[in-house]
Design an enzyme around this catalytic site. Structure first.
Site, PDB file in Angstrom:
ATOM      1  N   HIS A  13       0.871  -1.205   0.000  1.00 50.58           N
ATOM      2  CA  HIS A  13       0.000   0.000   0.000  1.00 50.58           C
ATOM      3  C   HIS A  13       0.891   1.232   0.000  1.00 50.58           C
ATOM      4  CE1 HIS A  13      -3.852   2.145   1.324  1.00 50.58           C
ATOM      5  NE2 HIS A  13      -2.934   3.102   1.191  1.00 50.58           N
ATOM      6  N   HIS A  15       1.590   5.367  -1.680  1.00 53.64           N
ATOM      7  CA  HIS A  15       1.257   6.558  -2.485  1.00 53.64           C
ATOM      8  C   HIS A  15       2.554   7.128  -3.045  1.00 53.64           C
ATOM      9  CE1 HIS A  15      -2.881   6.758  -0.922  1.00 53.64           C
ATOM     10  NE2 HIS A  15      -2.333   6.250   0.157  1.00 53.64           N
ATOM     11  N   LYS A  99      -9.285  -0.059  -5.970  1.00 53.98           N
ATOM     12  CA  LYS A  99      -9.316   0.614  -4.671  1.00 53.98           C
ATOM     13  C   LYS A  99     -10.623   1.369  -4.476  1.00 53.98           C
ATOM     14  CE  LYS A  99      -7.854   2.342  -0.768  1.00 53.98           C
ATOM     15  NZ  LYS A  99      -6.699   3.138  -0.406  1.00 53.98           N
ATOM     16  N   HIS A 136     -10.560   1.459   1.629  1.00 54.80           N
ATOM     17  CA  HIS A 136     -10.355   2.470   2.667  1.00 54.80           C
ATOM     18  C   HIS A 136     -11.578   2.340   3.564  1.00 54.80           C
ATOM     19  CE1 HIS A 136      -8.697   6.282   4.353  1.00 54.80           C
ATOM     20  NE2 HIS A 136      -9.897   6.232   4.914  1.00 54.80           N
ATOM     21  N   HIS A 174      -4.720  -0.517   5.814  1.00 53.44           N
ATOM     22  CA  HIS A 174      -4.261   0.264   6.980  1.00 53.44           C
ATOM     23  C   HIS A 174      -5.216   0.154   8.171  1.00 53.44           C
ATOM     24  CE1 HIS A 174      -6.927   3.058   4.955  1.00 53.44           C
ATOM     25  NE2 HIS A 174      -6.018   3.487   4.104  1.00 53.44           N
ATOM     26  N   ASP A 246       1.394   2.622   3.563  1.00 52.11           N
ATOM     27  CA  ASP A 246       0.574   3.815   3.372  1.00 52.11           C
ATOM     28  C   ASP A 246       1.434   5.072   3.420  1.00 52.11           C
ATOM     29  OD1 ASP A 246      -1.728   5.257   2.812  1.00 52.11           O
ATOM     30  OD2 ASP A 246      -2.373   5.355   4.902  1.00 52.11           O
TER      31      ASP A 246
HETATM   32  C1  NCD Z   1      -3.469   9.257   1.969  1.00 53.64           C
HETATM   33  C2  NCD Z   1      -2.909  10.269   0.976  1.00 53.64           C
HETATM   34  O1  NCD Z   1      -2.354  11.273   1.418  1.00 53.64           O
HETATM   35  O2  NCD Z   1      -3.004  10.027  -0.232  1.00 53.64           O
HETATM   36  N1  NCD Z   1      -3.467   9.807   3.284  1.00 53.64           N
HETATM   37  C3  NCD Z   1      -3.487   9.139   4.453  1.00 53.64           C
HETATM   38  O3  NCD Z   1      -3.613   9.767   5.508  1.00 53.64           O
HETATM   39  N2  NCD Z   1      -3.346   7.834   4.499  1.00 53.64           N
HETATM   40  C4  NCD Z   1      -4.809   8.835   1.520  1.00 53.64           C
HETATM   41  C5  NCD Z   1      -5.285   7.609   2.231  1.00 53.64           C
HETATM   42  O4  NCD Z   1      -4.784   6.506   1.983  1.00 53.64           O
HETATM   43  O5  NCD Z   1      -6.189   7.733   3.070  1.00 53.64           O
HETATM   44 ZN    ZN Z   2      -3.316   5.135   1.595  1.00 55.21          ZN
END
Ligand code: NCD
Ligand code: ZN
Length: 342
Positions: A13, A15, A99, A136, A174, A246
Site C-alpha cells: 500500500h 502513495h 481501490k 479504505h 491500513h 501507506d
Molecule cells: C493518503 C494520501 O495522502 O493520499 N493519506 C493518508 O492519511 N493515508 C490517503 C489515504 O490513503 O487515506
Molecule cells: Zn493510503
C-alpha cells in the site's frame, strides 16, 4: 552487532504521487522494496487501464538507473466504473486490484464512491474474475466520531458486503482497531495491511507537547489498546496480516497548516520502523513473513528471491528530506532508531 537478513520485502500500500513528487520519493521505496501496490488517488485519479498504463510508464521512467522495481497498479473505483472496466483490468495482467475510497474520506477522494451498494455489479465482476478489492474502511458520515469510523464501516458496510460477495477477495487497508483485527480473523477471503505508524504509536502522540501534524494520517491513530491488538496481529504469524506502509507524502507547508493534510511519509525508513515495532514485541523472527511472504501469497505472485539486511545500528531520522515546493518530514523525524537497512 545484530544483523537480520530477510527476503527482499514489498510494500502492499503506497502513495507515489506524480511528476516532481514521484521523482523525489520513488528512490526511497526502491531502496527498501522490490514491488509495491500503487495507490490510484492522483488528481484526477487512475480510473481506467489506459490511465494505469500511462502512470506505470511514468513510475518506471522515474526508477533510478540500474535499479529494479516493479509497480503493481490499481484502479480507482468510482460510481461510473463498469463491469467491462473490471474485465479489461484483469486482462491487462498488470492491474492487480481496485481501490475503494468513500467519497470525501481522505486525500484526493472526491471521485470516490457515494454509496457502496451502487457498485454491486462491479463487485460481482471482480468476484467473477478474481480481482481483489482494496478498501479504505471508514464511513464518511460527519455524525460519526472520527475515532469510530472504521468500526462503523465494518458494521454498516463491510459485513453486508461480505455477505453479498463471500468469495470476493478483499484487503482492508491500513487497519487501526482491534475490531478490524477480529473481523479479519473471523471472515474468509479477507486480509489486512498494517502501517508502521499504527504499530508504533497511539493517538497520544498526536498531542504530545503540542499538536503534531506529522503524525496525522487517515484512518487516524487510535488508543493504545488498539495499537497493541495490531502489534499482536502483525507479529502473530497469521498470513492474513501483511505489510503496507501507506507512505503518503505531503510537503511540509501542506502539513503544517491551518487545515493540514492527512498522511505520514515512511518510505525513507519503512523497514527500520517495522523492525523497531517487531523488536518491541520480541518478534523479529516474524518480520520476514509479514514483510516478504504473506503479501505475494495473497496477491498470488511469486515471493522475491533477493535478500536485504537490517543491522542493529542507532541513527537519527532526518528532520526533512528534499521534496517539491517545501521539504518532506519523515515519520518520527528527529528521533533515534535502532535498525538500519544496508
Ligand atoms: C493518503 C494520501 O495522502 O493520499 N493519506 C493518508 O492519511 N493515508 C490517503 C489515504 O490513503 O487515506
Ligand atoms: Zn493510503
Amino acid at each position: 552487532m545484530q544483523k537480520l537478513t530477510i527476503t527482499r520485502p514489498d510494500d502492499w500500500h503506497l502513495h507515489l504521487r506524480d511528476g516532481a513528487a514521484l521523482k523525489a520519493v520513488l528512490p526511497h521505496t526502491v531502496r527498501q522494496f522490490a514491488r509495491a501496490i500503487i495507490m490510484p488517488n492522483l488528481k484526477p485519479p487512475v480510473r481506467t487501464v489506459a490511465d494505469a498504463v500511462a502512470y506505470r510508464d511514468r513510475i518506471i521512467a522515474a526508477i533510478p538507473a540500474g535499479q529494479q522495481f516493479e509497480p503493481l497498479m490499481t484502479l480507482y473505483l468510482t460510481d461510473n466504473t463498469s463491469p467491462e472496466d473490471i474485465v479489461a483490468a484483469k486482462e491487462s495482467q498488470f492491474v492487480k486490484a481496485v481501490k475503494y475510497y468513500p467519497a470525501g474520506a481522505t486525500t484526493n477522494s472526491d471521485f470516490g464512491v457515494t454509496d457502496i451498494r451502487k457498485c454491486d455489479r462491479v463487485f460481482a465482476a471482480m468476484q467473477q474474475v478474481d480481482l481483489p478489492l482494496l478498501l479504505h474502511g471508514e464511513v464518511t458520515d460527519q455524525a460519526v466520531d472520527v475515532f469510530d469510523r472504521e468500526q462503523v464501516f465494518i458494521e454498516q458496510q463491510l459485513i453486508p458486503l461480505k455477505q453479498r460477495f463471500p468469495k470476493l477477495r478483499v484487503v482492508l487497508e491500513h487497519i487501526t482497531t482491534s475490531d478490524a483485527v477480529e473481523f479479519v480473523l473471523a471472515t474468509d477471503n479477507i486480509a489486512a495491511t498494517i502501517t508502521p505508524q499504527h504499530l508504533l504509536f497511539s493517538r497520544n502522540i498526536l498531542f504530545k507537547g503540542g499538536i503534531r501534524p506529522h503524525f496525522y494520517c487517515l484512518p487516524i491513530l487510535k488508543r493504545e489498546t488498539h495499537r497493541r491488538a495490531l502489534l499482536q496481529a502483525a507479529t502473530s504469524g497469521n498470513p492474513k496480516f501483511f505489510l503496507g506502509t501507506d507512505s503518503a507524502p505531503h510537503p511540509r507547508d501542506r502539513k503544517e497548516s491551518d487545515c493540514g493534510c492527512a498522511g505520514c511519509f515512511s518510505a525513507l525508513h519503512a523497514m527500520e520502523l517495522y523492525a523497531e515495532a517487531f523488536e518491541s514485541a520480541d518478534a523479529l523472527d516474524k518480520l520476514e513473513a509479514f514483510a516478504s511472504f504473506y503479501g505475494p501469497d495473497f496477491y498470488q505472485l511469486p515471493r522475491n528471491t533477493e535478500q536485504i539486511t537490517l543491522t542493529q545500528k542507532t541513527w537519527r531520522i532526518p528532520d526533512e528530506v528534499p521534496f517539491v515546493e517545501s521539504g518532506l518530514v519523515p515519520l518520527w523525524a528527529g528521533e533515534e532508531i535502532a535498525w538500519q537497512i544496508s
